[in-house]
Design a protein around this motif. Sequence first.
Motif, PDB file in Angstrom:
ATOM      1  N   SER A 223     -23.215   0.580  -6.096  1.00 47.52           N
ATOM      2  CA  SER A 223     -23.564  -0.811  -6.448  1.00 47.52           C
ATOM      3  C   SER A 223     -23.148  -1.726  -5.308  1.00 47.52           C
ATOM      4  N   ARG A 224     -23.953  -2.758  -5.057  1.00 50.75           N
ATOM      5  CA  ARG A 224     -23.661  -3.692  -3.971  1.00 50.75           C
ATOM      6  C   ARG A 224     -22.374  -4.458  -4.252  1.00 50.75           C
ATOM      7  N   GLY A 225     -21.678  -4.934  -3.201  1.00 55.18           N
ATOM      8  CA  GLY A 225     -20.359  -5.546  -3.346  1.00 55.18           C
ATOM      9  C   GLY A 225     -20.348  -7.028  -3.641  1.00 55.18           C
TER      10      GLY A 225
ATOM     11  N   THR B 252     -16.227  -7.144 -10.077  1.00 54.87           N
ATOM     12  CA  THR B 252     -16.665  -5.808  -9.637  1.00 54.87           C
ATOM     13  C   THR B 252     -17.206  -5.036 -10.830  1.00 54.87           C
ATOM     14  N   PRO B 253     -18.404  -4.495 -10.702  1.00 57.30           N
ATOM     15  CA  PRO B 253     -19.005  -3.821 -11.859  1.00 57.30           C
ATOM     16  C   PRO B 253     -18.363  -2.452 -12.114  1.00 57.30           C
ATOM     17  N   GLU B 254     -18.544  -1.980 -13.296  1.00 56.02           N
ATOM     18  CA  GLU B 254     -18.130  -0.630 -13.710  1.00 56.02           C
ATOM     19  C   GLU B 254     -19.369   0.254 -13.729  1.00 56.02           C
ATOM     20  N   LEU B 255     -19.255   1.455 -13.110  1.00 54.39           N
ATOM     21  CA  LEU B 255     -20.375   2.392 -13.023  1.00 54.39           C
ATOM     22  C   LEU B 255     -20.154   3.533 -14.014  1.00 54.39           C
TER      23      LEU B 255
ATOM     24  N   GLY C 172     -15.996  -4.885  -1.637  1.00 54.67           N
ATOM     25  CA  GLY C 172     -17.262  -4.460  -1.058  1.00 54.67           C
ATOM     26  C   GLY C 172     -18.072  -3.676  -2.080  1.00 54.67           C
ATOM     27  N   SER C 173     -18.822  -2.714  -1.590  1.00 55.44           N
ATOM     28  CA  SER C 173     -19.627  -1.896  -2.498  1.00 55.44           C
ATOM     29  C   SER C 173     -18.731  -0.930  -3.262  1.00 55.44           C
TER      30      SER C 173
END
Length: 712
Positions: free
Chosen positions: A148-150, A155-158, A183-184
């Motif tokens: 995922s982009r930064g 910050t997202p959770e994958l 960042g990413s």
Amino acid sequence: MLRMRVPALLVLLFCFRGRAGPSPHFLQQPEDLVVLLGEEARLPCALGAYWGLVQWTKSGLALGGQRDLPGWSRYWISGNAANGQHDLHIRPVELEDEASYECQATQAGLRSRPAQLHVLVPPEAPQVLGGPSVSLVAGVPANLTCRSRGDARPTPELLWFRDGVLLDGATFHQTLLKEGTPGSVESTLTLTPFSHDDGATFVCRARSQALPTGRDTAITLSLQYPPEVTLSASPHTVQEGEKVIFLCQATAQPPVTGYRWAKGGSPVLGARGPRLEVVADASFLTEPVSCEVSNAVGSANRSTALDVLFGPILQAKPEPVSVDVGEDASFSCAWRGNPLPRVTWTRRGGAQVLGSGATLRLPSVGPEDAGDYVCRAEAGLSGLRGGAAEARLTVNVSIPAPPVVTALHSAPAFLRGPARLQCLVFASPAPDAVVWSWDEGFLEAGSQGRFLVETFPAPESRGGLGPGLISVLHISGTQESDFSRSFNCSARNRLGEGGAQASLGRRDLLPTVRIVAGVAAATTTLLMVITGVALCCWRHSKASASFSEQKNLMRIPGSSDGSSSRGPEEEETGSREDRGPIVHTDHSDLVLEEEGTLETKDPTNGYYKVRGVSVSLSLGEAPGGGLFLPPPSPLGPPGTPTFYDFNPHLGMVPPCRLYRARAGYLTTPHPRAFTSYIKPTSFGPPDLAPGTPPFPYAAFPTPSHPRLQTHV
């Protein structure tokens, strides 16, 4: 002066009004606000008892007191100012709008508590490396990476899902920019795929506070896997001799590149493709058929064995048994078949079943038990043929004794030529083994290097010891050491052991010098004989013209040609006996007399006086007339030249005159005696009849040759 009075008037007015009503205050203050990027943010602010100037500050920076906030195109103040409503609006919200905001009543000196504006950036759809179709190899561990982009806030959770089920075991990794901002981010899912995972869908979801539902990216697994093979046979149960079709089916990714068939581990030559047709036999029961299918990833193998129905097959035949009277005897045989055959034992020519199973035991046998025993196998299924095998029981009535070994005479051998040694063995009971041994080894049967052993039954037995054996040791390409060493022939049975030593005699070729000298002497002698004959014939041919033709005629006895003309003197005899044809000769020195004898004239007119001549011929007159031939040699087959001693003839010059053949021998040997030699094929001793001397030709009479005497 005027400027100094204005503040004073304001203070007085404030004090006057304070006494008259309530003081300015906040009815509503702004609160911390979280807003998505691009949406509208509203910060409320309401004042009571205040009708003065109201302004908003952003992180301490005044935005202005006008309602449209000039210079801030996305900012404005809304609400009824008369009612004290002064709300700050921001649309669309950008990342730079994230700050601390205050609402201030400037004339009243009031400031609201700070309100923090948080701008959220929802995550974009994540990216799965290698997607949307990820190629993997079945059975090989692999990683699925989701990124995922930064710039998303927070910050997202994958997360990973398969068929709507959250998968555990994923690892999370976040990279930081140089400024320290996130960042990413990446999430890696480790899995070991199998062939049934081909076409499966995996989902990577990026989820955060800005987007609780998250955004998904789906990928599909495209697996490469070795062939999965299914092997079938039709029919699976079959009788021997029937056809069977094997079918090899396989699923593979990438496609199948080849098939290979084998039976019992050995390749089936010429078999290609997924289909194999064979004719079943007994070997298919124990030697399965296998099919190996290959593609670019690998190969897989499957095998199957047929249920072949077949009749009895002999695996181990019964061996002959030799025992003494009163001992136990046993025979064993082994059969295989499907189904298993039934084995019974009988005597040859008899119908009584003596036993069943693989072994027959006969206790305390006697002479009447000797004979042939039959091991018979009956098929367990109708329609299949059975089988039988025999073995002989020998009951020894002779006196038990250990082996007696005798070394037989062997012919001498040439160096580097073949040789043979023999020994004769008598034993009761029969020997368990006959072994030849020498310096560096031993041999019982078969071959070993230059040596070969064969054993044969002896043509006759020795009294009280039963039948014998002849063991022969063959040597190919003899060496010097073979003539100096001893060879031991030994035999053993349960009563003991016996042996005998044999040595190999050497036969040398004649030295080269002796051969050359003999050839030279024979050549010289032959030239002298030819020269003498030529001179003799030349002298006598001169006087032949003075004699009549009758005197130049003679008869050779033994001829049966009755058509030949007779001489005048012979017709007067009136004899019925055929004396042979008349032969013309050019020798004028022969005179035929009435007595039938030959008188020799002296061609030297008395210079040399020839007293008498008597010469024997090698082809003589047999007792009944005809020619005498020596008997054939007993040492070789018919056609082998007869051995004859020609030494008496080598030193004698044959005369030019012809004589009557009544003496029975010619002076020169038969030419075939020198040109018909046949090399013997065996080096063993000849088989001679009883009473025959070792060299039969020695008994032949040696012809006598009277010496030709001349006196000068």
